[in-house]
Design an enzyme around this catalytic site. Sequence first.
Site, PDB file in Angstrom:
ATOM      1  N   LYS A  66      26.435 -34.442  33.492  1.00 52.01           N
ATOM      2  CA  LYS A  66      26.135 -35.619  32.357  1.00 52.01           C
ATOM      3  C   LYS A  66      25.403 -35.339  31.292  1.00 52.01           C
ATOM      4  O   LYS A  66      25.620 -35.895  30.219  1.00 52.01           O
ATOM      5  CB  LYS A  66      25.484 -36.620  33.472  1.00 52.01           C
ATOM      6  CG  LYS A  66      26.206 -37.401  34.404  1.00 52.01           C
ATOM      7  CD  LYS A  66      25.770 -38.628  34.964  1.00 52.01           C
ATOM      8  CE  LYS A  66      26.577 -39.500  35.940  1.00 52.01           C
ATOM      9  NZ  LYS A  66      25.754 -40.584  36.622  1.00 52.01           N
ATOM     10  N   ASP A 103      26.872 -46.610  32.839  1.00 55.14           N
ATOM     11  CA  ASP A 103      25.719 -47.262  33.777  1.00 55.14           C
ATOM     12  C   ASP A 103      24.819 -48.022  33.124  1.00 55.14           C
ATOM     13  O   ASP A 103      24.529 -49.046  33.661  1.00 55.14           O
ATOM     14  CB  ASP A 103      25.006 -45.905  34.470  1.00 55.14           C
ATOM     15  CG  ASP A 103      25.655 -45.193  35.278  1.00 55.14           C
ATOM     16  OD1 ASP A 103      26.427 -45.579  35.899  1.00 55.14           O
ATOM     17  OD2 ASP A 103      25.340 -43.851  35.384  1.00 55.14           O
TER      18      ASP A 103
END
Length: 248
Positions: A66, A103
């Site tokens: 990520k 997210d």
Amino acid sequence: MNSLFGLIGYPLGHSFSKRYFTEKFEQLDLQDSHAYTQFEIPTIEDFPALLGTESIKGFNVTIPYKKQIIPFLDEIDPAAARIGAVNTIKILPDGRTRGYNTDYFGFQGTLKAWPAYPHFKSLSALVLGQGGAAKAVIAAIEDLGIPVIKVSRQAGEGVVAYEALPQLMESVGLIVNTTPLGMHPNEAACPPIPYELLRGQHYLYDIVYNPLETTFLRNGLAHGAGGIHTGIEMLYGQADKAWEIWQS
């Protein structure tokens, strides 16, 4: 196959994303033109080669890439840049790549839709944990104008320890667990907040979704918290946002 999407990570086991998008394509009657696969790459240096995959339109990104993926992208969404992590990539029509952190959107969307939101938005929020998920949650809360108190096992610059929480509880409305405490199979674990000080003004949100109701949330209800929010809607919300990005 006109549109291929996939998950980048290493190692990759059973994937929520693959199941979710495969089912979505079937529900939308897109199974003949859309597909989702897994790209298990042992090093992030293998990412550029994936861009040549036929019909590729976008990726989801999971651990450990990520953060590592960012230097390989042409553009970064401002929220993802602040968070320092990308979990969704869109291949633009001209072939350039743009990274997002869904997210952030998944959490913020569920927070604003929570009927309890008006009750805690004027108070501070405790965010438990300092990992990648915490950074997305903190950015999402701050962008709603809610002051954030960062909590970890050890105090540091801009971070308080759990031992300091009893003095802070009166100013707090929202408490978010971003740690893995309570996740299956260690379901008995929970963050060490002063549950005995919880009142109706306190609302607990756990981003853990397995089990759906964690010990953290159960303890909150048992000690008089105003309400709880499970993590499953955030999980679906971030996936829905990825689909929205790919379709835009």
